[in-house]
Design a protein around this motif. Sequence first.
Motif, mmCIF file in Angstrom:
data_model
loop_
_atom_site.group_PDB
_atom_site.id
_atom_site.type_symbol
_atom_site.label_atom_id
_atom_site.label_comp_id
_atom_site.label_asym_id
_atom_site.label_seq_id
_atom_site.Cartn_x
_atom_site.Cartn_y
_atom_site.Cartn_z
ATOM 1 N N ILE A 97 -10.152 34.429 -18.470
ATOM 2 C CA ILE A 97 -10.290 34.050 -19.880
ATOM 3 C C ILE A 97 -10.849 32.633 -19.929
ATOM 4 C CG2 ILE A 97 -9.100 33.791 -22.093
ATOM 5 C CD1 ILE A 97 -6.804 35.470 -20.949
ATOM 6 N N ASN A 98 -11.954 32.464 -20.687
ATOM 7 C CA ASN A 98 -12.614 31.140 -20.763
ATOM 8 C C ASN A 98 -13.189 30.960 -22.175
ATOM 9 O OD1 ASN A 98 -14.781 29.371 -18.412
ATOM 10 N ND2 ASN A 98 -14.017 28.729 -20.389
ATOM 11 N N VAL A 99 -12.279 31.089 -23.174
ATOM 12 C CA VAL A 99 -12.749 31.181 -24.560
ATOM 13 C C VAL A 99 -12.854 29.835 -25.276
ATOM 14 C CG1 VAL A 99 -12.044 33.569 -24.970
ATOM 15 C CG2 VAL A 99 -10.379 31.708 -25.294
ATOM 16 N N GLY A 100 -12.447 28.746 -24.649
ATOM 17 C CA GLY A 100 -12.623 27.424 -25.248
ATOM 18 C C GLY A 100 -11.796 27.197 -26.500
ATOM 19 N N GLY A 101 -12.283 26.304 -27.347
ATOM 20 C CA GLY A 101 -11.538 25.966 -28.561
ATOM 21 C C GLY A 101 -12.485 25.667 -29.705
ATOM 22 N N ARG A 102 -11.907 25.324 -30.826
ATOM 23 C CA ARG A 102 -12.712 24.987 -32.015
ATOM 24 C C ARG A 102 -11.976 23.898 -32.793
ATOM 25 N NH1 ARG A 102 -9.953 29.779 -33.097
ATOM 26 N NH2 ARG A 102 -8.915 29.941 -35.123
ATOM 27 N N ALA A 103 -12.669 23.369 -33.802
ATOM 28 C CA ALA A 103 -12.073 22.291 -34.598
ATOM 29 C C ALA A 103 -10.815 22.795 -35.298
ATOM 30 C CB ALA A 103 -13.086 21.801 -35.620
ATOM 31 N N SER A 104 -9.820 21.962 -35.300
ATOM 32 C CA SER A 104 -8.592 22.295 -35.989
ATOM 33 C C SER A 104 -8.666 21.734 -37.413
ATOM 34 C CB SER A 104 -7.455 21.649 -35.191
ATOM 35 O OG SER A 104 -6.286 21.655 -35.879
ATOM 36 N N ILE A 105 -8.321 22.552 -38.382
ATOM 37 C CA ILE A 105 -8.421 22.119 -39.789
ATOM 38 C C ILE A 105 -7.009 21.883 -40.327
ATOM 39 C CG2 ILE A 105 -9.290 22.727 -42.091
ATOM 40 C CD1 ILE A 105 -11.462 22.266 -39.894
ATOM 41 N N PRO A 106 -6.716 20.666 -40.738
ATOM 42 C CA PRO A 106 -5.341 20.353 -41.168
ATOM 43 C C PRO A 106 -5.044 20.905 -42.563
ATOM 44 C CG PRO A 106 -6.762 18.438 -41.446
ATOM 45 C CD PRO A 106 -7.621 19.510 -40.848
ATOM 46 N N PRO A 107 -3.775 21.140 -42.854
ATOM 47 C CA PRO A 107 -3.419 21.665 -44.189
ATOM 48 C C PRO A 107 -3.370 20.534 -45.226
ATOM 49 C CG PRO A 107 -1.453 21.462 -42.820
ATOM 50 C CD PRO A 107 -2.600 20.957 -41.992
ATOM 51 N N ILE A 108 -4.538 20.027 -45.587
ATOM 52 C CA ILE A 108 -4.593 18.926 -46.564
ATOM 53 C C ILE A 108 -4.856 19.497 -47.947
ATOM 54 C CG2 ILE A 108 -5.979 16.932 -47.305
ATOM 55 C CD1 ILE A 108 -6.482 16.348 -44.344
ATOM 56 N N SER A 109 -4.108 19.024 -48.913
ATOM 57 C CA SER A 109 -4.252 19.509 -50.280
ATOM 58 C C SER A 109 -5.695 19.302 -50.782
ATOM 59 C CB SER A 109 -3.250 18.762 -51.164
ATOM 60 O OG SER A 109 -3.608 18.851 -52.487
ATOM 61 N N GLY A 110 -6.327 20.375 -51.235
ATOM 62 C CA GLY A 110 -7.673 20.289 -51.809
ATOM 63 C C GLY A 110 -8.797 20.485 -50.802
ATOM 64 N N LEU A 111 -8.448 20.543 -49.522
ATOM 65 C CA LEU A 111 -9.516 20.628 -48.506
ATOM 66 C C LEU A 111 -10.330 21.918 -48.641
ATOM 67 C CD1 LEU A 111 -10.686 18.994 -46.167
ATOM 68 C CD2 LEU A 111 -9.137 20.164 -44.610
ATOM 69 N N ASP A 112 -9.656 22.986 -49.096
ATOM 70 C CA ASP A 112 -10.377 24.253 -49.248
ATOM 71 C C ASP A 112 -11.307 24.243 -50.469
ATOM 72 O OD1 ASP A 112 -8.216 24.043 -50.863
ATOM 73 O OD2 ASP A 112 -7.646 26.165 -50.777
ATOM 74 N N GLN A 113 -11.240 23.187 -51.263
ATOM 75 C CA GLN A 113 -12.069 23.115 -52.484
ATOM 76 C C GLN A 113 -13.292 22.210 -52.312
ATOM 77 O OE1 GLN A 113 -11.032 24.919 -55.265
ATOM 78 N NE2 GLN A 113 -9.439 25.653 -53.863
ATOM 79 N N VAL A 114 -13.392 21.538 -51.153
ATOM 80 C CA VAL A 114 -14.521 20.601 -50.972
ATOM 81 C C VAL A 114 -15.317 21.002 -49.728
ATOM 82 C CG1 VAL A 114 -13.269 18.656 -52.012
ATOM 83 C CG2 VAL A 114 -13.222 18.957 -49.531
ATOM 84 N N PRO A 115 -16.623 20.693 -49.745
ATOM 85 C CA PRO A 115 -17.393 20.971 -48.532
ATOM 86 C C PRO A 115 -17.087 19.922 -47.473
ATOM 87 C CG PRO A 115 -18.784 19.959 -50.216
ATOM 88 C CD PRO A 115 -17.427 20.102 -50.816
ATOM 89 N N TYR A 116 -17.021 20.344 -46.234
ATOM 90 C CA TYR A 116 -16.817 19.380 -45.147
ATOM 91 C C TYR A 116 -17.492 19.898 -43.884
ATOM 92 C CZ TYR A 116 -13.033 22.585 -43.839
ATOM 93 O OH TYR A 116 -12.319 23.706 -43.498
ATOM 94 N N PHE A 117 -17.747 18.969 -42.964
ATOM 95 C CA PHE A 117 -18.317 19.334 -41.673
ATOM 96 C C PHE A 117 -17.226 19.348 -40.612
ATOM 97 C CE2 PHE A 117 -21.927 17.081 -43.731
ATOM 98 C CZ PHE A 117 -22.830 18.132 -43.751
ATOM 99 N N THR A 118 -17.467 20.154 -39.581
ATOM 100 C CA THR A 118 -16.670 20.039 -38.358
ATOM 101 C C THR A 118 -17.638 19.575 -37.270
ATOM 102 O OG1 THR A 118 -17.173 22.263 -37.607
ATOM 103 C CG2 THR A 118 -15.225 22.003 -39.042
#
Length: 446
Positions: A97-118
Amino acid sequence: MREHRCTPTKTLVASAYAAFLARRAGDYGVTIGGPVGVDMRAVKARKDTITVASRRGVERSLRTLEGCTVYEGHARFVANNKVAVNGVEFGADRIFINVGGRASIPPISGLDQVPYFTNSSMMDIDFLPPHLIVLGGSYIGLEFAQAYRRFGSEVTVIELAPRLIAREDEDASHAVADFLKEEGIDVRVDSKVIGVEKQGNSIAVKLESAGKISQVVGTHMLVAIGRRPNTDDLGLDNAGVATDSHGYIQVDDQLRTNVPGIWAMGDCNGRGAFTHTSWNDFEIVAANILDNEQRRVSDRITAYALYTDPPLARAGMTQEEVRKTGKPALVSTMALEDVSRAYETCGPSRRVRTLSRWHRGGVSSARSERWKAARSKGFMKILADRDSKRILGASLLGLAGDEIIHCIIDLMYAKAPYTVMQRAMHIHPTVSEFLPIMMQDFRPLQ
Ligand SMILES: Cc1cc2nc3c(=O)[nH]c(=O)nc-3n(C[C@H](O)[C@H](O)[C@H](O)COP(=O)(O)OP(=O)(O)OC[C@H]3O[C@@H](n4cnc5c(N)ncnc54)[C@H](O)[C@@H]3O)c2cc1C
């Protein structure tokens, strides 16, 4: 597979360095006709050319490897010896298994309502964000922060911990913060993000720091608060492969999972977070299986670099980790200001003038034309065990630190005492020529 995310980010860092150096051309007596501009489309095109060439090379080598077939698709375990991809099942008695990782997105209020980059989507932009807010003042966030500042963005870095790169020693954190601030980056430490919201075309980040609430408004936002392993949609339950509470696959010192015949390598096993640790995992597993060796993860020495300019290179333990061992230790330090090669290469600078033009777009005044003292930033710090005289760790923050650190790493792998390097003759003028001198200048670590 050695292309990973290092290649694209390091091409961006290189473009940003070219912009930085071009703005400083006058310090070197070099004339550039007119203001220095950055064409972000060309920056991205260069990044793509280099990255695609690298990726294609890796892909070609795999596709032409005898006995190897490449399938593209999301793989999931359907049993402990079976994986399905695109509806086709493959059985095997050895699975890696060598599947790596990805950016972790924190549970910040309103984050799902704004555009952001990883870190991934950030690689695809071909324009200059007027004001980039970077959530996370650690390795990934700081590389992007400095690069975009040098491209010309206003940049604000927001970090929860009391200092940047909080895993490093305080002196390194402060030195890095100082040179980022000097370049005009707004660094906010000890700052908790309590919410984000859209304000017209802008993004407002609400912060709490020392009991006070404030707000930073920017045009774009990068979320760089950490990474998580790609193990949540891998059917690990079907195979019975155990993970820890963060989703990292649990492995032993030879990278075997709890299920016989299944190994986990790279970022997904939580034993490293770098391309070289991932590669070293592969070498360990291959040597143990194919060459009947007994290689172990615990034999390797911590080594990595933060690719700001100047870079911070690390080997072994930090000063704090050495202190925690409770054993008598020695430390030797040297400021890069005292290293002639660094001064010849980086200083002196008409910094005040350069900054005023660059940041405010105005013309410098005669008063601000004064030359500033050496800007060969950084320091070198080496730690050793008092009794065995072996090197325990090093932090090299400064010109070419990411290359010079290998002198230290190899001494550590050789398990040689620092006295070996005391008498080595290094080439002048280099930064490395000061390593033997530092080895003669150890004092007790308090
Ligand atoms: C912005 C950034 C900069 C970095 N800079 C550096 C650096 O300078 N030096 C350094 O050493 N490291 C750096 N790293 C870390 C480095 O990229 C990683 O440590 C390295 O890529 C890990 O390699 P890996 O093989 O474990 O995983 P990855 O490179 O992540 O590869 C895993 C692959 O598996 C695929 N995959 C995932 N799940 C599945 C599935 N279910 N089925 C099929 N395929 C799947 C993924 O798509 C991916 O292609 C950086 C990371 C980031 C994010």
